[in-house]
Design a protein around this motif. Structure first.
Motif, PDB file in Angstrom:
ATOM      1  N   THR A   9       0.803  -1.232   0.000  1.00  0.00           N
ATOM      2  CA  THR A   9       0.000   0.000   0.000  1.00  0.00           C
ATOM      3  C   THR A   9       0.832   1.277   0.000  1.00  0.00           C
ATOM      4  O   THR A   9       0.573   2.179  -0.798  1.00  0.00           O
ATOM      5  CB  THR A   9      -0.982  -0.005   1.186  1.00  0.00           C
ATOM      6  OG1 THR A   9      -1.803  -1.166   1.105  1.00  0.00           O
ATOM      7  CG2 THR A   9      -1.856   1.245   1.180  1.00  0.00           C
ATOM      8  N   PRO A  10       1.881   1.405   0.868  1.00  0.00           N
ATOM      9  CA  PRO A  10       2.650   2.660   0.870  1.00  0.00           C
ATOM     10  C   PRO A  10       3.306   2.981  -0.464  1.00  0.00           C
ATOM     11  O   PRO A  10       3.329   4.143  -0.890  1.00  0.00           O
ATOM     12  CB  PRO A  10       3.720   2.406   1.953  1.00  0.00           C
ATOM     13  CG  PRO A  10       3.152   1.356   2.841  1.00  0.00           C
ATOM     14  CD  PRO A  10       2.346   0.486   1.933  1.00  0.00           C
ATOM     15  N   GLN A  11       3.838   1.949  -1.159  1.00  0.00           N
ATOM     16  CA  GLN A  11       4.494   2.195  -2.451  1.00  0.00           C
ATOM     17  C   GLN A  11       3.505   2.709  -3.492  1.00  0.00           C
ATOM     18  O   GLN A  11       3.814   3.630  -4.271  1.00  0.00           O
ATOM     19  CB  GLN A  11       5.150   0.896  -2.971  1.00  0.00           C
ATOM     20  CG  GLN A  11       6.447   0.500  -2.278  1.00  0.00           C
ATOM     21  CD  GLN A  11       6.217  -0.071  -0.900  1.00  0.00           C
ATOM     22  OE1 GLN A  11       5.136  -0.606  -0.612  1.00  0.00           O
ATOM     23  NE2 GLN A  11       7.220   0.034  -0.034  1.00  0.00           N
ATOM     24  N   ILE A  12       2.301   2.142  -3.513  1.00  0.00           N
ATOM     25  CA  ILE A  12       1.282   2.572  -4.481  1.00  0.00           C
ATOM     26  C   ILE A  12       0.846   4.010  -4.186  1.00  0.00           C
ATOM     27  O   ILE A  12       0.719   4.839  -5.090  1.00  0.00           O
ATOM     28  CB  ILE A  12       0.061   1.614  -4.449  1.00  0.00           C
ATOM     29  CG1 ILE A  12       0.476   0.205  -4.873  1.00  0.00           C
ATOM     30  CG2 ILE A  12      -1.046   2.133  -5.354  1.00  0.00           C
ATOM     31  CD1 ILE A  12      -0.581  -0.855  -4.635  1.00  0.00           C
ATOM     32  N   LEU A  13       0.645   4.290  -2.892  1.00  0.00           N
ATOM     33  CA  LEU A  13       0.235   5.644  -2.508  1.00  0.00           C
ATOM     34  C   LEU A  13       1.320   6.668  -2.827  1.00  0.00           C
ATOM     35  O   LEU A  13       1.021   7.784  -3.278  1.00  0.00           O
ATOM     36  CB  LEU A  13      -0.092   5.682  -1.012  1.00  0.00           C
ATOM     37  CG  LEU A  13      -1.358   4.931  -0.574  1.00  0.00           C
ATOM     38  CD1 LEU A  13      -1.394   4.784   0.939  1.00  0.00           C
ATOM     39  CD2 LEU A  13      -2.611   5.638  -1.079  1.00  0.00           C
ATOM     40  N   LEU A  14       2.584   6.286  -2.630  1.00  0.00           N
ATOM     41  CA  LEU A  14       3.700   7.194  -2.922  1.00  0.00           C
ATOM     42  C   LEU A  14       3.787   7.513  -4.417  1.00  0.00           C
ATOM     43  O   LEU A  14       4.105   8.638  -4.800  1.00  0.00           O
ATOM     44  CB  LEU A  14       5.019   6.586  -2.433  1.00  0.00           C
ATOM     45  CG  LEU A  14       5.321   6.767  -0.940  1.00  0.00           C
ATOM     46  CD1 LEU A  14       6.488   5.882  -0.510  1.00  0.00           C
ATOM     47  CD2 LEU A  14       5.624   8.231  -0.621  1.00  0.00           C
ATOM     48  N   LYS A  15       3.518   6.516  -5.255  1.00  0.00           N
ATOM     49  CA  LYS A  15       3.527   6.746  -6.709  1.00  0.00           C
ATOM     50  C   LYS A  15       2.496   7.812  -7.087  1.00  0.00           C
ATOM     51  O   LYS A  15       2.782   8.733  -7.851  1.00  0.00           O
ATOM     52  CB  LYS A  15       3.221   5.437  -7.456  1.00  0.00           C
ATOM     53  CG  LYS A  15       4.386   4.488  -7.561  1.00  0.00           C
ATOM     54  CD  LYS A  15       3.970   3.244  -8.353  1.00  0.00           C
ATOM     55  CE  LYS A  15       5.082   2.203  -8.378  1.00  0.00           C
ATOM     56  NZ  LYS A  15       4.641   0.972  -9.094  1.00  0.00           N
ATOM     57  N   MET A  16       1.282   7.667  -6.548  1.00  0.00           N
ATOM     58  CA  MET A  16       0.228   8.645  -6.854  1.00  0.00           C
ATOM     59  C   MET A  16       0.554  10.019  -6.265  1.00  0.00           C
ATOM     60  O   MET A  16       0.255  11.055  -6.859  1.00  0.00           O
ATOM     61  CB  MET A  16      -1.125   8.134  -6.346  1.00  0.00           C
ATOM     62  CG  MET A  16      -1.664   6.945  -7.117  1.00  0.00           C
ATOM     63  SD  MET A  16      -3.405   6.599  -6.752  1.00  0.00           S
ATOM     64  CE  MET A  16      -3.261   5.776  -5.158  1.00  0.00           C
ATOM     65  N   TRP A  17       1.200  10.022  -5.084  1.00  0.00           N
ATOM     66  CA  TRP A  17       1.584  11.289  -4.456  1.00  0.00           C
ATOM     67  C   TRP A  17       2.638  12.019  -5.285  1.00  0.00           C
ATOM     68  O   TRP A  17       2.557  13.234  -5.488  1.00  0.00           O
ATOM     69  CB  TRP A  17       2.105  11.003  -3.047  1.00  0.00           C
ATOM     70  CG  TRP A  17       2.742  12.195  -2.393  1.00  0.00           C
ATOM     71  CD1 TRP A  17       2.115  13.312  -1.922  1.00  0.00           C
ATOM     72  CD2 TRP A  17       4.145  12.387  -2.157  1.00  0.00           C
ATOM     73  NE1 TRP A  17       3.034  14.195  -1.412  1.00  0.00           N
ATOM     74  CE2 TRP A  17       4.289  13.652  -1.540  1.00  0.00           C
ATOM     75  CE3 TRP A  17       5.282  11.625  -2.402  1.00  0.00           C
ATOM     76  CZ2 TRP A  17       5.530  14.164  -1.166  1.00  0.00           C
ATOM     77  CZ3 TRP A  17       6.523  12.118  -2.029  1.00  0.00           C
ATOM     78  CH2 TRP A  17       6.633  13.373  -1.424  1.00  0.00           C
ATOM     79  N   LYS A  18       3.630  11.288  -5.794  1.00  0.00           N
ATOM     80  CA  LYS A  18       4.696  11.899  -6.602  1.00  0.00           C
ATOM     81  C   LYS A  18       4.150  12.520  -7.881  1.00  0.00           C
ATOM     82  O   LYS A  18       4.684  13.510  -8.379  1.00  0.00           O
ATOM     83  CB  LYS A  18       5.758  10.845  -6.937  1.00  0.00           C
ATOM     84  CG  LYS A  18       6.663  10.497  -5.767  1.00  0.00           C
ATOM     85  CD  LYS A  18       7.661   9.403  -6.131  1.00  0.00           C
ATOM     86  CE  LYS A  18       8.534   9.044  -4.940  1.00  0.00           C
ATOM     87  NZ  LYS A  18       9.454   7.920  -5.248  1.00  0.00           N
TER      88      LYS A  18
END
Length: 523
Positions: free
Chosen positions: A414-423
């Motif tokens: 979950t954190p990696q997917i959320l970070l991609k969208m955040w970037k």
């Protein structure tokens, strides 16, 4: 308020380059990036060796094509300095140049092909007098005659698809007392809101009152309700000089009214959204509501309509074949259905006492959300799509573990997917430090305003790329496209068919991308 983005500016400059050449686009690019400038400032700042006289000629061209508006600011009290004429690029009007076919279709469907032809002449030439329209018609192969031309123009003005040109150089008040507030009493100041941007202030100051803007309407019916409305118009506008007043030596100059044309496309999109999300009966009722409230809309981009009674809605509905098949009970059911809210759909209509209000903002928020989710799905996959949808519905900061549980995803992924969208700018992140815990909690939220701006920028970027590819495909086979299809054989014919298929596909893609741009920018 007009929203410009980096690729929005690049796309607008591309449109100007395609229509008027690279030198004109340099001036336009300078105005879009730097804001209002005087002609001398443009000649100094534009990224090209353009002398002052050439800049003035280019500005005249862009004003004639409704892409630039001149204005001046009133000097401070007691100052002896003269107001300097400045110029502002009209970003929305430049984008409108890519949707002229949509505007023509609206008029063709409502008023017929003759009126559509007159509008197309105005769209192509920017601003024309009736005499110039008649001259162009006389020189065309399919002439309709001066009387038919006059009648068509009157129909266009009566429907507000065409308007008299605005004031060539409105004067803005100083920042303490803008044109929206100046010379208005306490009561009026509560009714009228100050425009949000400089561009809106300039356009408001340049726009004449309806009696001048649509003069043919008032010649036909001087005692109409529209004329009564003008008794309440601000004194600032009343003192405005008659722009291009009609007379033997000074004929009225006309131009397309983009505000009304966009309003019709906006209403059409509303009906389609409701038809897709509810049913055809609800769409028919909404269409009648839009017709009832249309003349009372003060601007194209409004959040809510005026209140409407059941009687006025049903009276408008039964003017159509589909409406005559609906009983009043069925209409009430549709209104009740559109007024209902659910976990996945907001109310499209607001019921207040014995009246109903169309909630435009709510309707378009559904379409915008669908578009955002579609992009997230294509770019990041199903798991990211579920996370994004959950956060959109929550509309608040949510911690990572709760997002994983709600979206049914692995907590370690979950954190990696959320970070991609955040970037990429699709999410807003907040770190929450907790005493005694080494790693801070990460909270996530969808910032809809930021995401909308991001979507607009991406749509403009995509539309720019498609337009460049379309130009390349047309230029690469320019000679082949000029040859009649019946004279082509074998490999040449095959090449022509493939090229034509590419052009049709690219044109269709650009058309759909423009619909998305309108959804995030104009609607």
């Amino acid at each position: 308020m007009t929203t410009t983005t980096e690729f929005g500016i690049v796309y607008a400059v591309h449109i100007i380059t395609t229509h008027f050449g690279s030198v004109v686009s340099k001036v336009c690019d300078c105005l879009l990036r730097r804001g209002p400038l005087s002609s001398r400032e443009i000649s100094r700042l534009a990224e090209s060796d353009i002398n002052h006289n050439k800049v003035k000629d280019i500005l005249c061209l862009l004003i004639h094509q409704n892409c630039v508006q001149a204005f001046s600011v009133e000097p401070p009290d007691g100052s002896e300095s003269k107001a300097t004429v400045q110029y502002i690029a009209l970003f929305s009007n430049i984008l409108h140049r890519a949707r002229y076919s949509k505007f023509a279709k609206v008029v063709n469907e409502e008023l017929g092909s003759q009126c559509g032809g007159v509008l197309e002449a105005l769209l192509s030439n920017g601003r024309l007098t009736l005499e110039q329209l008649i001259d162009r018609d006389r020189d065309s192969k399919k002439s309709i005659g001066s009387e038919a031309m006059r009648d068509s123009l009157e129909k266009l003005v009566a429907a507000r698809f065409v308007e008299r040109v605005p004031s060539p150089e409105p004067v803005l008040g100083n920042k303490e007392e803008g044109p929206a507030q100046k010379k208005r009493g306490a009561k009026a100041s509560k009714i009228f809101k100050e425009p949000e941007s400089l561009e809106e202030r300039i356009l408001e100051a340049a726009t004449p009152v309806d009696a001048i803007r649509f003069p043919i309407i008032f010649e036909q019916d001087s005692s109409s309700a529209l004329a009564d409305e003008d008794s309440n118009v601000s004194e600032k506008k009343r003192k405005q000089p008659d722009v291009d007043s009609s007379g033997p030596s000074n004929e009225v100059i006309w131009r397309p009214n983009f505000e009304e044309l966009i309003r019709r496309l906006r209403h059409k999109a509303c009906v389609e959204i409701v038809k897709e999300r509810r049913d055809e009966g609800c769409a028919n009722v909404l269409k009648a509501m839009l017709e009832v409230g249309r003349t009372q809309e003060k601007k194209a981009k409004t959040d809510k309509s005026v209140p409407m009674s059941m009687g006025s809605i049903y009276e408008e509905l039964i003017k159509t074949d589909a409406g005559r098949e609906m009983t009043q009970e069925r209409v009430e059911e549709c209104l009740e259905q559109m007024s209902a809210t659910s976990s996945y759909l907001p109310a499209f209509v607001i019921e207040t006492d014995d009246s109903y209000i169309v909630d435009f903002k709510s309707i378009f928020s559904v379409a915008q959300k669908d578009e955002m989710e579609s992009v997230v799905m294509r770019r990041y996959g199903k798991e990211a799509f579920r996370m994004f949808r959950y956060l959109s519905q929550e509309d608040r900061f949510v911690e990572t573990d709760k997002i994983a549980d709600a979206a049914l995803t692995e907590k370690k992924d979950t954190p990696q997917i959320l970070l991609k969208m955040w970037k990429d700018g699709y999410l807003h992140m907040q770190k929450l430090a907790v005493t005694g815990v080494y790693m801070p909690f990460l909270l996530w939220k969808v910032n809809k305003l930021i995401v909308s701006r991001q979507m607009l920028d991406e749509m403009c970027h995509a539309s720019l790329n498609v337009s460049l590819r379309l130009t390349h495909e047309m230029d690469s086979e320019k000679e082949l496209l000029l040859l009649p299809m019946e004279k082509l054989e074998g490999a040449l014919k095959e090449r022509r068919i493939k090229n034509r298929a590419k052009i049709v596909l690219l044109s269709s893609t650009r058309f759909k991308l423009d619909d998305a741009i309108m959804l995030f920018h104009d609607f």
